[in-house]
Write an enzyme that holds these catalytic residues in place. Structure first.
Site, PDB file in Angstrom:
ATOM      1  N   GLY A 253       0.846  -1.202   0.000  1.00  0.00           N
ATOM      2  CA  GLY A 253       0.000   0.000   0.000  1.00  0.00           C
ATOM      3  C   GLY A 253       0.870   1.236   0.000  1.00  0.00           C
ATOM      4  O   GLY A 253       1.534   1.538   0.996  1.00  0.00           O
TER       5      GLY A 253
ATOM      6  N   ASP B 231       2.660  -1.614  -4.484  1.00  0.00           N
ATOM      7  CA  ASP B 231       1.250  -1.289  -4.722  1.00  0.00           C
ATOM      8  C   ASP B 231       0.821  -1.920  -6.051  1.00  0.00           C
ATOM      9  O   ASP B 231       1.637  -2.077  -6.963  1.00  0.00           O
ATOM     10  CB  ASP B 231       1.076   0.241  -4.779  1.00  0.00           C
TER      11      ASP B 231
ATOM     12  N   LEU C 265      -0.966   9.303  12.395  1.00  0.00           N
ATOM     13  CA  LEU C 265      -0.584  10.563  11.738  1.00  0.00           C
ATOM     14  C   LEU C 265      -1.815  11.269  11.188  1.00  0.00           C
ATOM     15  O   LEU C 265      -2.814  10.636  10.841  1.00  0.00           O
ATOM     16  CB  LEU C 265       0.414  10.307  10.605  1.00  0.00           C
TER      17      LEU C 265
ATOM     18  N   LYS D 114      -7.422   2.432  18.032  1.00  0.00           N
ATOM     19  CA  LYS D 114      -7.360   3.277  16.829  1.00  0.00           C
ATOM     20  C   LYS D 114      -8.757   3.829  16.497  1.00  0.00           C
ATOM     21  O   LYS D 114      -8.922   5.024  16.225  1.00  0.00           O
ATOM     22  CB  LYS D 114      -6.800   2.461  15.653  1.00  0.00           C
TER      23      LYS D 114
ATOM     24  N   ALA E 284     -14.572  25.205  15.282  1.00  0.00           N
ATOM     25  CA  ALA E 284     -15.816  24.983  14.520  1.00  0.00           C
ATOM     26  C   ALA E 284     -15.509  25.046  13.030  1.00  0.00           C
ATOM     27  O   ALA E 284     -14.620  25.767  12.587  1.00  0.00           O
ATOM     28  CB  ALA E 284     -16.832  26.041  14.896  1.00  0.00           C
TER      29      ALA E 284
ATOM     30  N   CYS F 149     -11.069   9.102   7.001  1.00  0.00           N
ATOM     31  CA  CYS F 149     -11.153   8.158   8.126  1.00  0.00           C
ATOM     32  C   CYS F 149     -12.198   8.420   9.198  1.00  0.00           C
ATOM     33  O   CYS F 149     -12.805   7.472   9.693  1.00  0.00           O
ATOM     34  CB  CYS F 149      -9.780   8.038   8.759  1.00  0.00           C
TER      35      CYS F 149
ATOM     36  N   LYS G 255     -15.681   6.952   8.305  1.00  0.00           N
ATOM     37  CA  LYS G 255     -15.668   5.494   8.107  1.00  0.00           C
ATOM     38  C   LYS G 255     -15.333   4.758   9.411  1.00  0.00           C
ATOM     39  O   LYS G 255     -15.913   3.722   9.702  1.00  0.00           O
ATOM     40  CB  LYS G 255     -14.710   5.119   6.969  1.00  0.00           C
TER      41      LYS G 255
HETATM   42  P1  NAD Z   1      -4.764   4.984   0.301  1.00  0.00           P
HETATM   43  O1  NAD Z   1      -5.994   4.669  -0.447  1.00  0.00           O
HETATM   44  O2  NAD Z   1      -4.094   6.299   0.139  1.00  0.00           O
HETATM   45  O3  NAD Z   1      -3.663   3.861  -0.002  1.00  0.00           O
HETATM   46  C1  NAD Z   1      -3.920   2.496   0.023  1.00  0.00           C
HETATM   47  C2  NAD Z   1      -3.148   1.847  -1.121  1.00  0.00           C
HETATM   48  O4  NAD Z   1      -3.234   0.415  -1.008  1.00  0.00           O
HETATM   49  C3  NAD Z   1      -3.683   2.184  -2.516  1.00  0.00           C
HETATM   50  O5  NAD Z   1      -2.676   2.818  -3.268  1.00  0.00           O
HETATM   51  C4  NAD Z   1      -4.075   0.818  -3.116  1.00  0.00           C
HETATM   52  O6  NAD Z   1      -3.806   0.719  -4.494  1.00  0.00           O
HETATM   53  C5  NAD Z   1      -3.198  -0.115  -2.326  1.00  0.00           C
HETATM   54  N1  NAD Z   1      -3.658  -1.504  -2.309  1.00  0.00           N
HETATM   55  C6  NAD Z   1      -4.889  -1.995  -2.030  1.00  0.00           C
HETATM   56  N2  NAD Z   1      -4.897  -3.328  -2.077  1.00  0.00           N
HETATM   57  C7  NAD Z   1      -3.635  -3.722  -2.412  1.00  0.00           C
HETATM   58  C8  NAD Z   1      -3.018  -4.983  -2.613  1.00  0.00           C
HETATM   59  N3  NAD Z   1      -3.696  -6.122  -2.461  1.00  0.00           N
HETATM   60  N4  NAD Z   1      -1.718  -5.004  -2.947  1.00  0.00           N
HETATM   61  C9  NAD Z   1      -1.015  -3.869  -3.098  1.00  0.00           C
HETATM   62  N5  NAD Z   1      -1.541  -2.638  -2.915  1.00  0.00           N
HETATM   63  C10 NAD Z   1      -2.845  -2.566  -2.572  1.00  0.00           C
HETATM   64  O7  NAD Z   1      -5.125   4.746   1.836  1.00  0.00           O
HETATM   65  P2  NAD Z   1      -4.458   5.461   3.112  1.00  0.00           P
HETATM   66  O8  NAD Z   1      -5.051   6.795   3.305  1.00  0.00           O
HETATM   67  O9  NAD Z   1      -2.987   5.327   3.023  1.00  0.00           O
HETATM   68  O10 NAD Z   1      -5.022   4.539   4.285  1.00  0.00           O
HETATM   69  C11 NAD Z   1      -4.564   3.229   4.454  1.00  0.00           C
HETATM   70  C12 NAD Z   1      -5.063   2.716   5.795  1.00  0.00           C
HETATM   71  O11 NAD Z   1      -4.495   3.510   6.844  1.00  0.00           O
HETATM   72  C13 NAD Z   1      -6.571   2.803   5.991  1.00  0.00           C
HETATM   73  O12 NAD Z   1      -6.978   1.693   6.752  1.00  0.00           O
HETATM   74  C14 NAD Z   1      -6.751   4.065   6.796  1.00  0.00           C
HETATM   75  O13 NAD Z   1      -7.915   4.017   7.594  1.00  0.00           O
HETATM   76  C15 NAD Z   1      -5.525   4.069   7.666  1.00  0.00           C
HETATM   77  N6  NAD Z   1      -5.075   5.407   8.090  1.00  0.00           N
HETATM   78  C16 NAD Z   1      -5.057   6.440   7.207  1.00  0.00           C
HETATM   79  C17 NAD Z   1      -4.565   7.683   7.618  1.00  0.00           C
HETATM   80  C18 NAD Z   1      -4.515   8.847   6.672  1.00  0.00           C
HETATM   81  O14 NAD Z   1      -4.154   9.927   7.107  1.00  0.00           O
HETATM   82  N7  NAD Z   1      -4.848   8.705   5.404  1.00  0.00           N
HETATM   83  C19 NAD Z   1      -4.058   7.844   8.904  1.00  0.00           C
HETATM   84  C20 NAD Z   1      -4.086   6.763   9.777  1.00  0.00           C
HETATM   85  C21 NAD Z   1      -4.582   5.539   9.358  1.00  0.00           C
HETATM   86  C1  UGA Z   2      -7.241  12.150  11.587  1.00  0.00           C
HETATM   87  C2  UGA Z   2      -6.603  12.028  12.983  1.00  0.00           C
HETATM   88  O1  UGA Z   2      -6.295  13.338  13.466  1.00  0.00           O
HETATM   89  C3  UGA Z   2      -5.324  11.186  12.913  1.00  0.00           C
HETATM   90  O2  UGA Z   2      -4.817  10.994  14.232  1.00  0.00           O
HETATM   91  C4  UGA Z   2      -5.664   9.823  12.302  1.00  0.00           C
HETATM   92  O3  UGA Z   2      -4.484   9.054  12.185  1.00  0.00           O
HETATM   93  C5  UGA Z   2      -6.275  10.033  10.932  1.00  0.00           C
HETATM   94  O4  UGA Z   2      -7.475  10.860  11.059  1.00  0.00           O
HETATM   95  C6  UGA Z   2      -6.733   8.771  10.290  1.00  0.00           C
HETATM   96  O5  UGA Z   2      -6.946   7.772  10.931  1.00  0.00           O
HETATM   97  O6  UGA Z   2      -6.913   8.864   9.070  1.00  0.00           O
HETATM   98  P1  UGA Z   2      -6.782  13.620   9.439  1.00  0.00           P
HETATM   99  O7  UGA Z   2      -8.132  13.161   9.042  1.00  0.00           O
HETATM  100  O8  UGA Z   2      -5.671  13.481   8.477  1.00  0.00           O
HETATM  101  O9  UGA Z   2      -6.326  12.855  10.765  1.00  0.00           O
HETATM  102  O10 UGA Z   2      -6.831  15.157   9.850  1.00  0.00           O
HETATM  103  P2  UGA Z   2      -7.405  15.943  11.129  1.00  0.00           P
HETATM  104  O11 UGA Z   2      -6.463  17.003  11.473  1.00  0.00           O
HETATM  105  O12 UGA Z   2      -7.825  15.030  12.213  1.00  0.00           O
HETATM  106  O13 UGA Z   2      -8.705  16.643  10.518  1.00  0.00           O
HETATM  107  C7  UGA Z   2      -9.847  15.899  10.152  1.00  0.00           C
HETATM  108  C8  UGA Z   2     -10.952  16.854   9.766  1.00  0.00           C
HETATM  109  O14 UGA Z   2     -11.451  17.548  10.915  1.00  0.00           O
HETATM  110  C9  UGA Z   2     -10.511  17.943   8.780  1.00  0.00           C
HETATM  111  O15 UGA Z   2     -11.531  18.181   7.845  1.00  0.00           O
HETATM  112  C10 UGA Z   2     -10.300  19.138   9.670  1.00  0.00           C
HETATM  113  O16 UGA Z   2     -10.398  20.353   9.003  1.00  0.00           O
HETATM  114  C11 UGA Z   2     -11.424  18.951  10.681  1.00  0.00           C
HETATM  115  N1  UGA Z   2     -11.207  19.631  11.962  1.00  0.00           N
HETATM  116  C12 UGA Z   2     -10.133  19.333  12.725  1.00  0.00           C
HETATM  117  C13 UGA Z   2     -12.139  20.560  12.397  1.00  0.00           C
HETATM  118  O17 UGA Z   2     -13.140  20.838  11.720  1.00  0.00           O
HETATM  119  N2  UGA Z   2     -11.940  21.174  13.611  1.00  0.00           N
HETATM  120  C14 UGA Z   2     -10.873  20.882  14.397  1.00  0.00           C
HETATM  121  O18 UGA Z   2     -10.763  21.484  15.502  1.00  0.00           O
HETATM  122  C15 UGA Z   2      -9.942  19.940  13.937  1.00  0.00           C
END
Ligand code: NAD
Ligand code: UGA
Length: 470
Positions: free
Chosen positions: A10, A35, A164, A221, A269, A277, A280
């Site tokens: 990924g 990927d 992150l 998480k 606000a 995330c 979901k």
């Molecule tokens: P993303 O969609 O940006 O990346 C996921 C990647 O996985 C895609 O590029 C896809 O092509 C690849 N993929 C899917 N199936 C595959 C396979 N079988 N083999 C190889 N590649 C494959 O997703 P993301 O935002 O990086 O999130 C990944 C996970 O991390 C999610 O579960 C999300 O909830 C979690 N997460 C995301 C964030 C964030 O800030 N985006 C932060 C914390 C946790």
């Molecule tokens: C969030 C969490 O902060 C991370 O810890 C987590 O890893 C990640 O989701 C994840 O699991 O994907 P992210 O969604 O990247 O991170 O960004 P945030 O800074 O949390 O903001 C989320 C949304 O809330 C944005 O639209 C932001 O503008 C909004 N927000 C944030 C507000 O409207 N008010 C606030 O006070 C803070």
């Protein structure tokens, strides 16, 4: 087990930045991010200005480690086999069909990964859940591994969720509040935990690395995201009350957050939280709670999402009401498409929902974002229209009312309303006097982030709406 090679499956918003930081901090490890999306891998291997993920500080790190000890590849099987440790950082979106539709996490990508790991492995591996997963997914993964593996191979499954936030990912990875590792309380489980602890402790103080059982780690998480989102919904719900009563949300938020037991973070606000995330993960928590018969728990958390929808909807209504003048040019500029500043990610951005609402009310929209590409903006609009079962002909018609600009002033010219949806710093720096001159009546600014200076804008003659300020 001594780790020399790591494979991360990924190459998305998590896989790319997290592996770049591990590669930077652990020069002795060779890390390959794989990927199935070739276009994405080509971008990771291409021009530093065109990486698929925009994150402040990321391209600098990539320039140091790429081709040294960080590699990007589509050869998934080969890299699985080579690695002693495998991170699974694939997407886990909400299910669109079948059991749990609209709530449960779709685990098909993670299940495919587990099967592929089992089939491609010829030696023992430590497998790490980096994706956000429902509590007890490790059990499912272990089953898939054991059914599909070759004889005499041992897989240890750890949970190591990522915390992150986009836009601040590099800093978050450098200075994590905590690193959480969940594993089994067996000899091999504890050894696997210790191996991962050693990698993180290269740069994270040991006291910030917490080890728990697998289920606590998986659930933490979901709970962390739910708690963060709940604070935003709490303050957004109060913003509506402020507008009715004459209280000012920023004053309320500041004074409330100064109580050290409450704290000031995540009380800003907004037009509604976005990002791939929060929604979901909460819906997933709701699904799990209902699954265990905990309906009150499920309803409590679902209300966080409901308030978020309410906030975006009600601001959309206000914009539409403001356009209900006769004979005016019904063009609205949406300033900002990313779900927050400093990212090129637009997943679940409030802008998408606002655009959908405006288009269904025959309004013409102009869009500008400093980082999100036009192709993605159009794709987002097409997807939301399809989700709402709009016919192809009507989709074409609505898209003909959308123009995406690369210059903000061209975008704003002749618009009646600006709806600011993302808190990009550059919006503050704009020449608002000039903007007043080039706009059409009623020259309304809806600031969905309380970013701009309300009194200054009003002194220039703008009508304004700021969230939670009557
Ligand atoms: P993303 O969609 O940006 O990346 C996921 C990647 O996985 C895609 O590029 C896809 O092509 C690849 N993929 C899917 N199936 C595959 C396979 N079988 N083999 C190889 N590649 C494959 O997703 P993301 O935002 O990086 O999130 C990944 C996970 O991390 C999610 O579960 C999300 O909830 C979690 N997460 C995301 C964030 C964030 O800030 N985006 C932060 C914390 C946790
Ligand atoms: C969030 C969490 O902060 C991370 O810890 C987590 O890893 C990640 O989701 C994840 O699991 O994907 P992210 O969604 O990247 O991170 O960004 P945030 O800074 O949390 O903001 C989320 C949304 O809330 C944005 O639209 C932001 O503008 C909004 N927000 C944030 C507000 O409207 N008010 C606030 O006070 C803070």
């Amino acid at each position: 087990m001594r780790i020399k090679n790591i494979c991360c499956i990924g190459a998305g918003f998590v896989g790319g930045p997290t592996m770049a930081v591990i590669a930077l901090k652990c020069p002795d490890l060779k890390i390959t991010v794989v990927d199935i999306n070739k276009k994405k891998i080509d971008l990771w291997n291409g021009d530093l200005d065109q990486l698929p993920v925009y994150e402040p500080g990321l391209s600098k790190i990539i320039s140091k480690v790429r081709g040294v000890n960080l590699f990007f590849s589509t050869e998934v099987d080969k890299e699985i086999e080579r690695a002693e440790m495998i991170f699974m950082a694939v997407n886990t979106p909400t299910k669109k069909e079948g059991e749990g539709k609209g709530y449960a996490a779709d685990l098909k990508f993670i299940e495919r990964c587990a099967k592929q790991i089992a089939e491609a492995s010829k030696s023992d591996k430590i497998i790490i859940e980096k994706s956000t997963l429902p509590v007890r997914t490790a059990e499912k993964i272990k089953n898939i591994l054991s059914v599909n593996k070759k004889k005499n191979i041992n897989f240890e499954v750890l949970s190591n969720p990522e915390f992150l936030a986009e836009g601040t990912a590099i800093n978050d990875l450098f200075k994590s509040d905590r690193v959480l590792i969940g594993g089994e309380n067996t000899t091999s489980g504890l050894m696997a935990i210790d191996t991962l602890v050693k990698i993180y402790s290269t740069w994270i103080p040991r006291e910030r690395i917490i080890t728990t059982n697998v289920w606590s780690s998986e659930l933490t998480k979901l709970v962390s995201n739910a708690m963060l989102a709940q604070r935003i919904s709490s303050i957004n719900s109060i913003s509506a009350l402020c507008e009715k009563t004459g209280a000012n949300i920023e004053e309320v938020s500041k004074a409330t957050g100064m109580d050290s037991r409450i704290g000031s973070s995540f009380l800003k606000a907004s037009i509604g939280f976005g990002g791939s995330c929060f929604k979901k993960d909460i819906l997933n928590l709701v699904y799990i709670s209902r699954h265990y018969g905990l309906n009150e728990v499920a309803n409590y958390w679902e209300s966080v999402v409901n308030i978020n929808n309410y906030q975006t909807e009600r601001i959309g209504e206000l914009v539409i009401n403001a356009l209900d003048y006769q004979n005016i040019n019904k063009t609205v500029t949406i300033l900002g498409w990313a779900f927050k500043k400093n990212t090129n990610d637009s997943r679940e951005s409030a802008s998408i929902y606002l655009a959908n609402k405006l288009l269904s009310n025959n309004i013409t929209i102009h869009i500008y974002d400093p980082m999100v590409k036009e192709s993605l903006i159009r794709e987002d609009i097409i997807n939301i229209l399809k989700e709402n079962n709009i016919e192809n002909e009507e989709i074409k018609l609505r898209l003909s009312r959308v123009t995406v600009f690369t210059n903000p002033y061209d975008c704003i010219k002749n618009s009646s309303i600006i709806s600011l949806c993302t808190e990009w710093d550059e919006f503050v720096e704009y020449d608002w006097k000039k903007i007043f001159k080039i706009m059409s009546d009623p020259k309304y600014v809806f600031d969905g982030r309380n970013l701009l200076d309300k009194l200054y804008l009003e002194s220039l003659g703008f009508r304004t709406f700021f969230i939670g300020k009557s």
